[in-house]
Each structure stands twice: as structure tokens, then as C-alpha cells.
Write a protein that holds these residues in place. Structure first.
Motif, PDB file in Angstrom:
ATOM      1  N   LEU A   1       4.173  -1.778   2.596  1.00 35.27           N
ATOM      2  CA  LEU A   1       4.624  -3.112   2.979  1.00 35.27           C
ATOM      3  C   LEU A   1       4.723  -4.021   1.766  1.00 35.27           C
ATOM      4  CD1 LEU A   1       3.532  -1.802   5.664  1.00 35.27           C
ATOM      5  CD2 LEU A   1       3.180  -4.139   6.460  1.00 35.27           C
ATOM      6  N   HIS A   2       3.752  -3.915   0.858  1.00 33.69           N
ATOM      7  CA  HIS A   2       3.835  -4.693  -0.380  1.00 33.69           C
ATOM      8  C   HIS A   2       5.071  -4.287  -1.186  1.00 33.69           C
ATOM      9  CE1 HIS A   2       0.132  -6.846   0.084  1.00 33.69           C
ATOM     10  NE2 HIS A   2      -0.643  -5.779   0.002  1.00 33.69           N
ATOM     11  N   GLU A   3       5.382  -2.996  -1.206  1.00 35.61           N
ATOM     12  CA  GLU A   3       6.548  -2.516  -1.944  1.00 35.61           C
ATOM     13  C   GLU A   3       7.834  -3.112  -1.367  1.00 35.61           C
ATOM     14  OE1 GLU A   3       9.134  -0.523  -4.532  1.00 35.61           O
ATOM     15  OE2 GLU A   3       7.000  -1.021  -4.671  1.00 35.61           O
ATOM     16  N   ALA A   4       7.931  -3.162  -0.046  1.00 36.14           N
ATOM     17  CA  ALA A   4       9.110  -3.754   0.582  1.00 36.14           C
ATOM     18  C   ALA A   4       9.233  -5.231   0.232  1.00 36.14           C
ATOM     19  CB  ALA A   4       9.049  -3.572   2.094  1.00 36.14           C
ATOM     20  N   ALA A   5       8.110  -5.945   0.262  1.00 35.82           N
ATOM     21  CA  ALA A   5       8.125  -7.365  -0.096  1.00 35.82           C
ATOM     22  C   ALA A   5       8.572  -7.550  -1.544  1.00 35.82           C
ATOM     23  CB  ALA A   5       6.746  -7.978   0.130  1.00 35.82           C
ATOM     24  N   ARG A   6       8.085  -6.691  -2.421  1.00 36.36           N
ATOM     25  CA  ARG A   6       8.506  -6.772  -3.828  1.00 36.36           C
ATOM     26  C   ARG A   6      10.004  -6.556  -3.962  1.00 36.36           C
ATOM     27  NH1 ARG A   6       3.361  -4.150  -4.798  1.00 36.36           N
ATOM     28  NH2 ARG A   6       4.351  -2.088  -4.671  1.00 36.36           N
ATOM     29  N   ARG A   7      10.526  -5.595  -3.238  1.00 39.56           N
ATOM     30  CA  ARG A   7      11.967  -5.321  -3.314  1.00 39.56           C
ATOM     31  C   ARG A   7      12.796  -6.490  -2.787  1.00 39.56           C
ATOM     32  NH1 ARG A   7      13.002   1.114  -1.980  1.00 39.56           N
ATOM     33  NH2 ARG A   7      11.412   1.922  -3.434  1.00 39.56           N
TER      34      ARG A   7
END
Length: 221
Positions: free
Chosen positions: A151-157
Motif C-alpha cells: 500500500l505504501h508502494e502504491a501511494a509512492r507511485r
């Protein structure tokens, strides 16, 4: 759903945005019939669709991942599913929901435990996902849900802090992951929860029984 302003909405995939149960069930059932076993109706497979290969093989053959033949059957299932997965459709109400999010200027994306082996060709083939700003699969990061890292990775993207995102999913692990990521969470009660699931016990910030109800939640935020 009160709190910091919502700038993005992230979704689980199977059971939340798309109804893949018919194709998952068809793949498992084909494995049954090629072995001379009787076909099962879709209703038997649907409640376990959220568990992927583990759930489908459990229904079709009554086996668990610790069975010695499980790995070989799982790979056979994957190959069979790849041939029929492009019949999958979005749940009713999902396309207008996504259109409304985009019209409001909200970013959106997908965080799924489905392997990118399936996620990437499937989302690339469906026009629904053309406006998605992030698609994170179960093997995109070293961790899968309920770990918060996908989920953090998606937010970063998306270029948006996690605390400004909402995560919507139909499994308790989705809510656990969303809470751990500091996101507000929404349980999608129209998905593949299974007969034993009680979404009211998941401690999600809200629960919806149809995709369109998410817009009402956003309006009240």
C-alpha cells in the motif's frame, strides 16, 4: 470517514473491482472434469474466490497447501486460469465509480495479492484500468498483504502520502494492511468474503454493500 483530506483511493482487485470468480471457478472445474470428476456449479467456488489457487483447489479437490501434490496442482491451475482469465468483468457499478473519482480529480490505483503474472496482462486488457495511477501486485514488493508495504508502494507511485489515501477491500487482510499503512479503510461487503466472514468485526472505518456507496462516503467526509 472524517479525517485528513482524501486525495486518492486504492482498491483490492478480485472481489472489489472485478468479478473473477467465474473464471477462477472455471479453471478449477476444468481440472476436475479432465480427471473424470463431476462438474461443480459456480456457487460452490464463488465464496472462496478471494483465496485464489488455494481456495479454488480446496473446493475442487479438498486439498490444502500442505498436501504433497498441492504445488503441482497449483501450477496446473495457474496455466489453466491464464487461458480463460480474459472473460473477467468489472462488478456492476465499478466503471461509473471510477469515472466519478477521476472527474473529482482523485487519483486511484490497485493493490492486490494477485501475482503480476496475472495482474499485468489482465489490467492492461481492461479499459477500466487505463486511468489507474498505480497497479501493485502481490510480488511487486518483498511483502504481500496484510503487510502495509504494497500500500505504501502504491501511494509512492501516486505521489500522495499514505495518510491521504483510502483503501477498499473485501478481505480482512485488506483492512489490516490499510490500517497498518495509516490509511482509512472501507470493507467491500459485496465481494468474496465467504460464509464465515463478518466484516463488521474487521474494524474498518466504513462498510459498503455496493461500489456506488463509496461516493456517498466521500461526500460525507
Amino acid at each position: 470517514m472524517k479525517g485528513v483530506p482524501t486525495r486518492a483511493v486504492l482498491f483490492d482487485l478480485d472481489g472489489t473491482l472485478i468479478d473473477s470468480a467465474p473464471d477462477l471457478g472455471a479453471a478449477a472445474d476444468q481440472m476436475r472434469t479432465t480427471r473424470g470428476l463431476a462438474s461443480y456449479p459456480l456457487e460452490r467456488y464463488r465464496p472462496m474466490a478471494g483465496a485464489g489457487a488455494r481456495g479454488m483447489l480446496g473446493v475442487a479437490f479438498g486439498i490444502t497447501p500442505d498436501a504433497p501434490e498441492f504445488d503441482a496442482l497449483r501450477e496446473e491451475f495457474f496455466v489453466t486460469y491464464e487461458r480463460c482469465m480474459f472473460n473477467t468483468q468489472a462488478f456492476d457499478g465499478v466503471p461509473p465509480l471510477i469515472e466519478a473519482l477521476v472527474a473529482r480529480g482523485l487519483r486511484w490505483g490497485v493493490v492486490t495479492n494477485k501475482s503480476k503474472r496475472f495482474t499485468e496482462p489482465l489490467t492492461q486488457a481492461m479499459p477500466l484500468f487505463a486511468s489507474a495511477g498505480a497497479v501493485v501486485s502481490g510480488d511487486t514488493t518483498p511483502h504481500a498483504k496484510p503487510h502495509p508495504e504494497p500500500l505504501h508502494e502504491a501511494a509512492r507511485r501516486l505521489g500522495i502520502p499514505s495518510e491521504h489515501c483510502i483503501y477498499v477491500g473485501d478481505d480482512e487482510r485488506d483492512i489490516i494492511a490499510g490500517r497498518a499503512a495509516g490509511m482509512r479503510t472501507v470493507a467491500a461487503a459485496y465481494g468474496y468474503m465467504g460464509a464465515q466472514a463478518d466484516a463488521t468485526r474487521w474494524e474498518a472505518d466504513a462498510l459498503i454493500t455496493s461500489p456506488g456507496e463509496l461516493l456517498k462516503l466521500l461526500d460525507s467526509a
